[in-house]
Design a protein around this motif. Structure first.
Motif, short mmCIF file in Angstrom:
data_model
loop_
_atom_site.label_atom_id
_atom_site.label_comp_id
_atom_site.label_asym_id
_atom_site.label_seq_id
_atom_site.Cartn_x
_atom_site.Cartn_y
_atom_site.Cartn_z
N SER A 8 29.06 5.70 26.61
CA SER A 8 27.88 5.52 27.46
C SER A 8 26.58 5.60 26.68
O SER A 8 25.51 5.69 27.28
N VAL A 9 26.65 5.57 25.37
CA VAL A 9 25.45 5.65 24.53
C VAL A 9 25.08 4.25 24.05
O VAL A 9 25.92 3.53 23.51
N THR A 10 23.83 3.87 24.25
CA THR A 10 23.35 2.57 23.83
C THR A 10 23.13 2.57 22.32
O THR A 10 22.31 3.34 21.82
N LEU A 11 23.85 1.73 21.62
CA LEU A 11 23.69 1.65 20.17
C LEU A 11 22.39 0.94 19.82
O LEU A 11 21.97 0.01 20.53
N PRO A 12 21.71 1.34 18.76
CA PRO A 12 20.47 0.66 18.35
C PRO A 12 20.75 -0.80 17.99
O PRO A 12 21.88 -1.18 17.68
N PRO A 13 19.72 -1.66 18.06
CA PRO A 13 19.92 -3.07 17.67
C PRO A 13 20.43 -3.18 16.24
O PRO A 13 19.95 -2.49 15.34
N HIS A 14 21.41 -4.04 16.01
CA HIS A 14 22.01 -4.17 14.70
C HIS A 14 21.40 -5.35 13.97
O HIS A 14 20.81 -6.25 14.56
N ILE A 15 21.56 -5.35 12.64
CA ILE A 15 20.92 -6.37 11.81
C ILE A 15 21.55 -7.73 12.06
O ILE A 15 20.87 -8.73 12.26
N ALA A 16 22.85 -7.79 12.05
CA ALA A 16 23.57 -9.05 12.21
C ALA A 16 24.83 -8.79 13.01
O ALA A 16 25.37 -7.67 13.01
N PRO A 17 25.33 -9.79 13.74
CA PRO A 17 26.57 -9.59 14.49
C PRO A 17 27.74 -9.34 13.55
O PRO A 17 27.74 -9.77 12.40
N ASP A 18 28.74 -8.64 14.07
CA ASP A 18 29.91 -8.35 13.26
C ASP A 18 30.65 -9.64 12.92
O ASP A 18 30.66 -10.60 13.69
N GLY A 19 31.27 -9.62 11.80
CA GLY A 19 32.01 -10.80 11.35
C GLY A 19 32.34 -10.67 9.88
O GLY A 19 32.28 -9.58 9.30
N PRO A 20 32.66 -11.76 9.23
CA PRO A 20 33.00 -11.69 7.80
C PRO A 20 31.86 -11.18 6.94
O PRO A 20 32.09 -10.62 5.87
N LYS A 21 30.59 -11.36 7.39
CA LYS A 21 29.45 -10.98 6.56
C LYS A 21 28.73 -9.74 7.05
O LYS A 21 27.71 -9.36 6.47
N GLY B 239 32.90 -1.40 34.28
CA GLY B 239 32.82 -0.35 33.28
C GLY B 239 33.87 0.71 33.40
O GLY B 239 34.11 1.46 32.44
N PHE B 240 34.52 0.81 34.55
CA PHE B 240 35.54 1.83 34.77
C PHE B 240 36.94 1.24 34.76
O PHE B 240 37.84 1.75 35.42
N GLN B 241 37.10 0.18 34.02
CA GLN B 241 38.40 -0.46 33.92
C GLN B 241 38.81 -0.52 32.46
O GLN B 241 37.98 -0.66 31.57
N GLY B 242 40.11 -0.43 32.21
CA GLY B 242 40.60 -0.47 30.85
C GLY B 242 40.83 0.93 30.31
O GLY B 242 40.46 1.93 30.93
N PRO B 243 41.44 1.02 29.15
CA PRO B 243 41.74 2.34 28.58
C PRO B 243 40.50 3.11 28.16
O PRO B 243 40.51 4.34 28.16
N GLU B 244 39.42 2.40 27.77
CA GLU B 244 38.19 3.06 27.33
C GLU B 244 37.04 2.60 28.20
O GLU B 244 36.74 1.41 28.27
N TYR B 245 36.40 3.54 28.87
CA TYR B 245 35.26 3.21 29.72
C TYR B 245 34.03 3.01 28.82
O TYR B 245 33.60 3.95 28.15
N GLU B 246 33.49 1.81 28.82
CA GLU B 246 32.27 1.53 28.06
C GLU B 246 31.17 1.15 29.04
O GLU B 246 31.22 0.09 29.67
N LEU B 247 30.20 2.05 29.18
CA LEU B 247 29.12 1.86 30.14
C LEU B 247 27.76 1.88 29.45
O LEU B 247 26.79 2.39 30.00
#
Length: 274
Positions: free
Chosen positions: A64-77, A13-21
């Motif tokens: 570091s904020v947990t996003l709520p469950p999404h309806i469908a995975p990202d993609g064309p639709k 989580g502490f690697q890369g330009p943006e820390y996503e934890l």
């Protein structure tokens, strides 16, 4: 245990330009709130890593904020998750600028927010609380210092063809309760069959019931504070303080002091002090 050790060894989580934890911050909260003995049994370097995650989650308001469950995975639709991430990024960037952003997790969330706006209830969508986002935080119109938290359980928060919320959603509810949040549920099965007018009435009843409960709680707290308050002290210029305390009458100050006679002088009368 092996997973946490590996995360600490690689500084996940502490690697890369943006820390996503996001998930690690949620894991750290669950361990800290519900698994004390397990957390104490971990090696010292794992404990230092989890403390680093906690401190970073306190500082970072996006990665570091947990996003709520999404309806469908990202993609064309579908772009729901990326839209939530973008809204959260805008919200975190405008937090110190006086502007307020909104993060919606579903169309039902937008509908509930629109109804509250129509009722004239001031509220905010997506309020930070630990590693989570509170769906809706409304102001108590009777007690402005208090807030009313609405949790929107949209259709995709349930298992298919059931009325049971998902395990992720139940964990979220439990952790928010651990963070001293009183959640007022707006469930799909209660919301979907209502008309527009009935939705307004439904929310108004929820709001009014909680406002009455907050008012009663404030009265009880005020009564308890009054019982614990110290007694008022006397002022220096009060009438009681200005009067000297006398141990005997003024008429008896000039009278002689009578001393009882000893047995050897019983026939001579009592002694008088000079």
């Amino acid at each position: 245990r092996a997973y946490l050790k590996r995360c600490a060894e690689t500084q996940a989580g502490f690697q890369g330009p943006e820390y996503e934890l996001r998930h690690l911050a949620c894991t750290e909260l669950v361990l800290r709130k519900e698994h004390h003995s397990f957390l104490a049994s971990l090696p010292a370097y794992v404990g230092r890593y989890l403390e680093k995650v906690r401190q970073h989650a306190t500082f970072d308001k996006w990665g570091s904020v947990t996003l709520p469950p999404h309806i469908a995975p990202d993609g064309p639709k579908g772009t729901h998750r990326s839209d939530m991430s973008m809204s959260l990024q805008q919200k975190s960037s405008t937090a110190t600028g006086g502007n307020r952003g909104d993060v919606f997790n579903s169309d039902m969330h937008r509908d509930v927010s629109a109804c509250l706006t129509h009722l004239g209830i001031e509220h905010e969508n997506g309020v930070l609380c630990g590693p989570y986002l509170l769906d809706i935080v409304a102001m108590d119109m009777v007690n402005p210092a208090r807030r009313i938290v609405y949790e929107v359980n949209a259709p995709h928060h349930y298992y298919e063809s059931t009325q049971m919320v998902t395990a992720e959603k139940r964990l979220r509810h439990r952790m928010l309760t651990r963070l001293s949040q009183r959640l007022h549920m707006v469930n799909t099965e209660d919301w979907r069959p209502l008309t527009a007018a009935q939705k307004m009435t439904f929310l108004l009843k929820l709001q009014q019931a909680q406002q009455d409960a907050n008012s009663q709680e404030a009265k009880q707290q005020a009564a308890a504070n009054a019982l614990r308050a110290p007694l008022p002290s006397l002022r220096p210029n009060s009438s009681l303080a200005s009067k000297p305390k006398s141990l005997m009458l003024k008429s008896s100050l000039n009278s002689p002091i009578r001393v009882p006679a000893p047995p050897s002088r019983k026939g001579h009368g009592a002694l008088t002090a000079r």
